[in-house]
Motif scaffolding. Sequence first.
Motif, mmCIF file in Angstrom:
data_model
loop_
_atom_site.group_PDB
_atom_site.id
_atom_site.type_symbol
_atom_site.label_atom_id
_atom_site.label_comp_id
_atom_site.label_asym_id
_atom_site.label_seq_id
_atom_site.Cartn_x
_atom_site.Cartn_y
_atom_site.Cartn_z
ATOM 1 N N LEU A 26 0.822 -1.208 0.000
ATOM 2 C CA LEU A 26 0.000 0.000 0.000
ATOM 3 C C LEU A 26 0.859 1.262 0.000
ATOM 4 C CD1 LEU A 26 -3.031 0.823 0.109
ATOM 5 C CD2 LEU A 26 -2.669 1.215 2.546
ATOM 6 N N VAL A 27 1.902 1.278 0.830
ATOM 7 C CA VAL A 27 2.781 2.453 0.894
ATOM 8 C C VAL A 27 3.482 2.662 -0.447
ATOM 9 C CG1 VAL A 27 4.848 3.413 1.956
ATOM 10 C CG2 VAL A 27 3.108 2.333 3.384
ATOM 11 N N SER A 28 4.050 1.595 -1.006
ATOM 12 C CA SER A 28 4.739 1.731 -2.290
ATOM 13 C C SER A 28 3.755 2.096 -3.399
ATOM 14 C CB SER A 28 5.474 0.429 -2.642
ATOM 15 O OG SER A 28 4.567 -0.659 -2.754
ATOM 16 N N ASN A 34 1.934 8.481 -8.474
ATOM 17 C CA ASN A 34 2.240 9.742 -9.139
ATOM 18 C C ASN A 34 2.510 9.577 -10.635
ATOM 19 O OD1 ASN A 34 1.907 11.340 -6.912
ATOM 20 N ND2 ASN A 34 4.063 11.416 -6.377
ATOM 21 N N LYS A 35 2.609 8.335 -11.082
ATOM 22 C CA LYS A 35 2.846 8.077 -12.508
ATOM 23 C C LYS A 35 1.641 7.354 -13.093
ATOM 24 C CE LYS A 35 6.030 5.865 -15.785
ATOM 25 N NZ LYS A 35 7.294 5.099 -15.954
ATOM 26 N N THR A 36 1.219 7.781 -14.283
ATOM 27 C CA THR A 36 0.123 7.110 -14.978
ATOM 28 C C THR A 36 0.669 6.350 -16.176
ATOM 29 O OG1 THR A 36 -0.310 9.089 -16.297
ATOM 30 C CG2 THR A 36 -1.594 8.821 -14.282
ATOM 31 N N PHE A 42 -7.301 1.874 -21.216
ATOM 32 C CA PHE A 42 -7.452 2.518 -19.918
ATOM 33 C C PHE A 42 -6.189 3.259 -19.503
ATOM 34 C CE2 PHE A 42 -10.018 -1.411 -19.823
ATOM 35 C CZ PHE A 42 -11.281 -0.843 -19.711
ATOM 36 N N ILE A 43 -6.376 4.458 -18.963
ATOM 37 C CA ILE A 43 -5.280 5.209 -18.358
ATOM 38 C C ILE A 43 -5.403 5.052 -16.851
ATOM 39 C CG2 ILE A 43 -4.177 7.463 -18.072
ATOM 40 C CD1 ILE A 43 -3.962 6.319 -20.872
ATOM 41 N N VAL A 44 -4.357 4.506 -16.225
ATOM 42 C CA VAL A 44 -4.411 4.223 -14.794
ATOM 43 C C VAL A 44 -3.130 4.720 -14.128
ATOM 44 C CG1 VAL A 44 -5.861 2.178 -15.097
ATOM 45 C CG2 VAL A 44 -3.369 1.931 -15.103
ATOM 46 N N THR A 45 -3.225 4.934 -12.817
ATOM 47 C CA THR A 45 -1.997 5.203 -12.068
ATOM 48 C C THR A 45 -1.331 3.867 -11.770
ATOM 49 O OG1 THR A 45 -2.980 5.049 -9.863
ATOM 50 C CG2 THR A 45 -3.126 7.193 -10.987
ATOM 51 N N LEU A 46 -0.038 3.922 -11.485
ATOM 52 C CA LEU A 46 0.701 2.675 -11.289
ATOM 53 C C LEU A 46 0.494 2.054 -9.914
ATOM 54 C CD1 LEU A 46 3.995 3.242 -13.278
ATOM 55 C CD2 LEU A 46 1.850 2.159 -13.961
ATOM 56 N N THR A 47 -0.504 2.549 -9.181
ATOM 57 C CA THR A 47 -0.911 1.814 -7.981
ATOM 58 C C THR A 47 -1.433 0.423 -8.349
ATOM 59 O OG1 THR A 47 -3.112 2.815 -8.103
ATOM 60 C CG2 THR A 47 -1.504 3.880 -6.661
ATOM 61 N N VAL A 110 8.381 14.568 -8.584
ATOM 62 C CA VAL A 110 8.115 13.132 -8.561
ATOM 63 C C VAL A 110 7.299 12.724 -7.332
ATOM 64 C CG1 VAL A 110 9.176 10.844 -8.379
ATOM 65 C CG2 VAL A 110 10.153 12.561 -9.919
ATOM 66 N N LEU A 111 7.636 13.273 -6.176
ATOM 67 C CA LEU A 111 7.090 12.757 -4.927
ATOM 68 C C LEU A 111 6.031 13.628 -4.266
ATOM 69 C CD1 LEU A 111 10.305 11.287 -3.258
ATOM 70 C CD2 LEU A 111 8.456 10.048 -4.391
#
Length: 222
Positions: A26-28, A34-36, A42-47, A110-111
């Motif tokens: 979850l933390v990572s 922050n990056k898609t 589909f456009i998604v975040t890298l979560t 980035v962060l």
Amino acid sequence: MVQAPLTAKAPTAFVLALAMFHVAALVSGHVLGNKTSGIGPFIVTLTVLSFPVTFLTTDLLNEHGGSAVARRVTALSVACVGLAFAMIELARLLPAAADSHLPKDAFDHVLAVPPAQAVALLSGYALGQVADIWAFHRLHVLTAGRHLWLRALGSTSAGELIDSVVVSVFQIGLTDASAQAVATTDGLDTTWSQAGVRLGIAIVLLPVVYAASALVERRVDR
């Protein structure tokens, strides 16, 4: 006969390991968010890269740890992500050394996570997990303990729906410190596309859920 709610039955060490993997993923995942990227249309975040871990650990904690354990792991996860956000903000306040390989602007780009976005993400996760845990155990009672696939997918669908609704409300209603909108229509599209992709990942991972659950059952029955 009405099936009793699930209670803790897995070994403590196993539950602790699941909690550790869940928190780490979850933390990572919130940093990766922050990056898609594009997955098909589909456009998604890298979560989404960490979702398989959080999905599997949530379902195994629900099934073999019980709802109380699952809720405690959720609370711990929220605290850890909040701490990560706080540490990132603290790091942003410190000046970069002249010879730092990562200039301050690059580090921030980035962060940095706007406060409203951090609140939206944590709120969506927490409330989504509450819905997930409730739905999983409710379905367990209604199906008399049968159909693991139904409670795995049903609870994930409930959690993703609540998570997406909460994040969307924040995206529409909140503004950041510069009085700019938190997200545009593209951001809302990403939120709901991501929910669909996550549900697809959950379907693909169903055999892993069954295999892992069977492994735990054999371990407990020894």
